[in-house]
Structure formats: structure tokens, C-alpha cells
Write a protein that holds these residues in place. Structure first.
Motif, short mmCIF file in Angstrom:
data_model
loop_
_atom_site.label_atom_id
_atom_site.label_comp_id
_atom_site.label_asym_id
_atom_site.label_seq_id
_atom_site.Cartn_x
_atom_site.Cartn_y
_atom_site.Cartn_z
N HIS A 153 2.20 14.80 -8.46
CA HIS A 153 3.18 15.87 -8.30
C HIS A 153 3.87 16.16 -9.64
O HIS A 153 4.07 17.33 -10.01
N THR A 154 4.20 15.12 -10.38
CA THR A 154 4.87 15.28 -11.67
C THR A 154 3.97 15.97 -12.68
O THR A 154 4.38 16.91 -13.38
N ILE A 155 2.72 15.54 -12.76
CA ILE A 155 1.80 16.14 -13.71
C ILE A 155 1.50 17.59 -13.35
O ILE A 155 1.45 18.46 -14.24
N ASP A 198 -4.90 30.22 -18.77
CA ASP A 198 -4.34 30.86 -17.59
C ASP A 198 -5.47 31.17 -16.61
O ASP A 198 -6.47 31.78 -16.96
N GLY A 199 -5.33 30.72 -15.36
CA GLY A 199 -6.34 30.97 -14.34
C GLY A 199 -7.33 29.84 -14.16
O GLY A 199 -8.17 29.92 -13.25
N ASP A 200 -7.28 28.81 -14.98
CA ASP A 200 -8.17 27.66 -14.78
C ASP A 200 -7.86 26.99 -13.45
O ASP A 200 -6.70 26.85 -13.05
N LEU A 201 -8.93 26.55 -12.77
CA LEU A 201 -8.78 25.77 -11.55
C LEU A 201 -8.89 24.30 -11.95
O LEU A 201 -9.94 23.85 -12.41
N LEU A 202 -7.82 23.56 -11.78
CA LEU A 202 -7.75 22.16 -12.23
C LEU A 202 -7.65 21.22 -11.04
O LEU A 202 -6.85 21.44 -10.13
N THR A 203 -8.47 20.18 -11.06
CA THR A 203 -8.37 19.09 -10.08
C THR A 203 -7.94 17.82 -10.79
O THR A 203 -8.54 17.43 -11.80
N LEU A 204 -6.89 17.20 -10.29
CA LEU A 204 -6.41 15.91 -10.77
C LEU A 204 -6.73 14.87 -9.71
O LEU A 204 -6.35 15.04 -8.54
N ASP A 205 -7.40 13.80 -10.10
CA ASP A 205 -7.79 12.73 -9.17
C ASP A 205 -7.29 11.42 -9.77
O ASP A 205 -7.63 11.09 -10.92
N LEU A 206 -6.48 10.70 -9.02
CA LEU A 206 -5.81 9.51 -9.55
C LEU A 206 -5.90 8.35 -8.57
O LEU A 206 -5.66 8.52 -7.38
N ASP A 248 -5.44 6.19 -3.70
CA ASP A 248 -6.28 7.19 -4.35
C ASP A 248 -5.95 8.55 -3.75
O ASP A 248 -5.85 8.69 -2.53
N ALA A 249 -5.77 9.57 -4.59
CA ALA A 249 -5.49 10.92 -4.10
C ALA A 249 -5.95 11.94 -5.12
O ALA A 249 -6.12 11.62 -6.31
N ALA A 250 -6.13 13.17 -4.67
CA ALA A 250 -6.53 14.26 -5.56
C ALA A 250 -5.90 15.56 -5.10
O ALA A 250 -5.69 15.77 -3.89
N ILE A 251 -5.60 16.44 -6.07
CA ILE A 251 -5.08 17.77 -5.78
C ILE A 251 -5.79 18.78 -6.66
O ILE A 251 -6.16 18.48 -7.80
N SER A 252 -5.99 19.98 -6.14
CA SER A 252 -6.52 21.09 -6.92
C SER A 252 -5.49 22.21 -6.92
O SER A 252 -4.83 22.45 -5.91
N PHE A 253 -5.40 22.93 -8.03
CA PHE A 253 -4.47 24.06 -8.14
C PHE A 253 -4.90 24.95 -9.30
O PHE A 253 -5.66 24.53 -10.18
N ALA A 277 0.84 -1.20 0.00
CA ALA A 277 0.00 0.00 0.00
C ALA A 277 0.87 1.25 0.00
O ALA A 277 0.54 2.25 -0.67
N ARG A 278 1.97 1.22 0.74
CA ARG A 278 2.88 2.37 0.75
C ARG A 278 3.48 2.60 -0.63
O ARG A 278 3.63 3.74 -1.09
N GLU A 279 3.81 1.52 -1.32
CA GLU A 279 4.38 1.64 -2.67
C GLU A 279 3.34 2.20 -3.65
O GLU A 279 3.66 3.08 -4.47
N ALA A 280 2.11 1.71 -3.54
CA ALA A 280 1.04 2.21 -4.42
C ALA A 280 0.76 3.68 -4.13
O ALA A 280 0.60 4.50 -5.04
N GLY A 281 0.72 4.03 -2.85
CA GLY A 281 0.45 5.41 -2.48
C GLY A 281 1.52 6.37 -2.95
O GLY A 281 1.23 7.45 -3.46
N GLN A 282 2.78 5.96 -2.78
CA GLN A 282 3.88 6.82 -3.22
C GLN A 282 3.85 7.01 -4.73
O GLN A 282 4.15 8.10 -5.23
N LEU A 283 3.46 5.98 -5.47
CA LEU A 283 3.34 6.10 -6.92
C LEU A 283 2.26 7.13 -7.27
O LEU A 283 2.47 8.00 -8.13
N VAL A 284 1.10 7.04 -6.62
CA VAL A 284 0.02 8.00 -6.89
C VAL A 284 0.48 9.43 -6.60
O VAL A 284 0.31 10.33 -7.42
N GLY A 285 1.08 9.64 -5.44
CA GLY A 285 1.54 10.97 -5.08
C GLY A 285 2.59 11.51 -6.04
O GLY A 285 2.57 12.70 -6.40
N THR A 286 3.48 10.65 -6.49
CA THR A 286 4.55 11.07 -7.40
C THR A 286 3.98 11.43 -8.77
O THR A 286 4.39 12.43 -9.37
N ILE A 287 3.05 10.63 -9.28
CA ILE A 287 2.45 10.94 -10.58
C ILE A 287 1.71 12.27 -10.51
O ILE A 287 1.84 13.13 -11.40
#
Length: 257
Positions: A25-27, A93-101, A111-116, A13-23
Motif C-alpha cells: 500500500h505504501t509503495i 504515465d499509463g504503465d500497468l505495474l504489478t508489485l508482488d511481495l 505473500d500478496a500482489a497488486i496491479s495498478f 502470520a497475521r503480523e507478517a500479512g499486515q506487514l506485506v499489505g502495508t508495504i
């Protein structure tokens, strides 16, 4: 079904979670005005496949969706907040984007999501709304631990979102996760402390506070998947997968250092 993972499964689970967070962050680091949502989906596919993982979304076909999702990541823009289906749209420019993976690696999902906000046109109201969901997520994680109850998490999230002035939708929230993406228990973004399932070490939860600026009502887009605010107002979403341990709650979906 509620799964309690053993130590070997928690390692995966830690390996899967770290992969999700890294993807994620990279995107996020690649997103700028002009980037197409389908390009983002392609980036996610490349990184998931290269890691030997599988997407939880490609074949995802729950009762509330319109057939298999068919993409590798959810991309919700501006007034979209959940299940955002990638399509031929280039970010402005200025779009609010949510990525959910969500991915499965070694038989365990995370599973994780970020908005920016994309680009330099940072609307302070968008920035604060995103920050409110991040604070609510931190409060939910702080309330989690062995012996706590689901209602304690829900109440902690609710207090932050309500104090920030946001209506709370109760149709969609957090959830258990493990060998599959969506499991019991459901974790509402509002609730009463001391109620609900008692947390045990080995339990994985995906906590996901999300809000729309001036409404709690969702509408479904024409694609049959993307959920948007009924008023057209902007929305934000923050999510982490956590593991309940003897010491408290461990966040699994942080990027690799």
C-alpha cells in the motif's frame, strides 16, 4: 508439505500479512511517472529490514529461475506478469505495474500482489482487467472455508476470469504458505468443484488470479526470471494470503489501518 498452523503461529502470520499489505500500500502511494523500479526495490528493502523481517525473494532460486532472484520485491510492467525482476527502468504515465511481495516475519511467511495503472493515463481495458483479477480473488476467498476443497476455490476463480473473457494459464497459480513461501497444495486458477485437498483450520493459502489480455502463453525475458505474455499484451495479477479458520477465510495481507 502441507502445514497446519497453531494459534501462536497464526498470530505471527497475521503480523507478517499486515506487514506485506502495508508495504504494498505504501509503495503504491509513492509510484508515479519517473519512479525507477530499482528505487521501488530499495523502498521495499528499507521497510522489510526496519520491520525485522526478511524477504522471501533475495535468495530465492527455484528450478525455473536463473540463479538467486537477488531483489526484495517483484516489479512487473505492462506485458510482464510474474517474477518481474527490478531493473533500471523509470515508470511512464499509463504503465500497468504489478508489485508482488513475500516476506517472513517471526518464522511465518505471507505473500500478496497488486496491479495498478501509474499516473493519469488510465486505459479502461487495463482498469477492467485489473478489476477482473480482483473479483476473481474475492470469489476464491468466498469459496474458501473449513470443509471446502481446493477445487472449489479454483472453480470460483475460473468462473470470474472466463466470464470476463480472459484465457487462463495453468502453469502458475496459488499455493500453500507457512514457514516457507511456496508449499503444497497448489491452487490452480481453474478447476473442478468438490475435488482436491479438503481445507482445515490453520491452513494458509496464497490465492493469486492473474491473466494476460489475449493469451495464456508465457515467455521468459532475457533476465531469466521475468515472465511475460507471448503476444506482448498487458497483464494483471491480484493476490492475498488467507488463513482458513473455523469461521471461514481470513484475509491476512491487508494494510494496517
Amino acid at each position: 508439505m502441507i502445514e497446519i498452523l497453531n494459534e501462536a503461529q497464526l498470530t505471527r502470520a497475521r503480523e507478517a500479512g499486515q506487514l506485506v499489505g502495508t508495504i504494498l500500500h505504501t509503495i503504491k502511494g509513492r509510484c508515479r511517472p519517473g519512479v525507477n523500479l530499482l528505487t521501488i526495490d530499495g523502498w521495499a528493502r528499507e521497510m522489510i529490514v526496519a520491520a525485522g523481517a526478511t524477504s522471501c525473494y533475495v535468495d530465492y532460486a527455484p528450478s525455473f529461475g536463473s540463479g538467486p532472484f537477488g531483489h526484495y520485491i517483484c516489479t512487473a510492467v505492462n506485458d510482464a506478469v510474474l517474477h518481474g525482476m527490478p531493473h533500471d527502468y523509470s515508470l511512464a504515465d499509463g504503465d500497468l505495474l504489478t508489485l508482488d511481495l513475500a516476506v517472513t516475519l517471526g518464522g511465518i511467511s505471507a505473500d500478496a500482489a497488486i496491479s495498478f495503472v501509474v499516473g493519469d493515463d488510465q486505459d479502461p481495458a487495463d482498469v477492467e482487467m485489473i478489476a477482473a483479477t480482483e473479483r476473481a480473488l474475492a470469489a476464491g476467498i468466498e469459496a474458501a472455508g473449513p470443509g471446502a476443497r481446493i477445487g472449489d476455490i479454483s472453480h470460483a476463480i475460473e468462473r470470474v476470469l472466463t466470464a470476463a473473457g480472459f484465457p487462463i494459464n495453468l502453469e502458475f497459480g496459488g499455493h500453500g504458505i507457512g514457514s516457507t513461501m511456496h508449499q503444497d497444495p497448489h491452487v490452480s486458477n481453474a478447476g473442478r468443484p468438490g475435488r482436491g485437498y479438503k481445507l482445515r483450520p490453520g491452513l494458509l493459502l496464497a490465492l493469486e488470479p492473474w491473466v494476460m489480455r489475449d493469451t495464456a502463453e508465457l515467455v521468459v525475458a532475457a533476465d531469466g526470471w521475468t515472465l511475460k505474455s507471448a503476444t506482448g499484451s498487458r497483464a494483471a495479477h491480484s493476490e492475498h494470503t488467507i488463513a482458513i479458520t473455523e469461521a471461514g477465510a481470513e484475509i491476512l495481507t491487508l494494510p494496517r489501518p
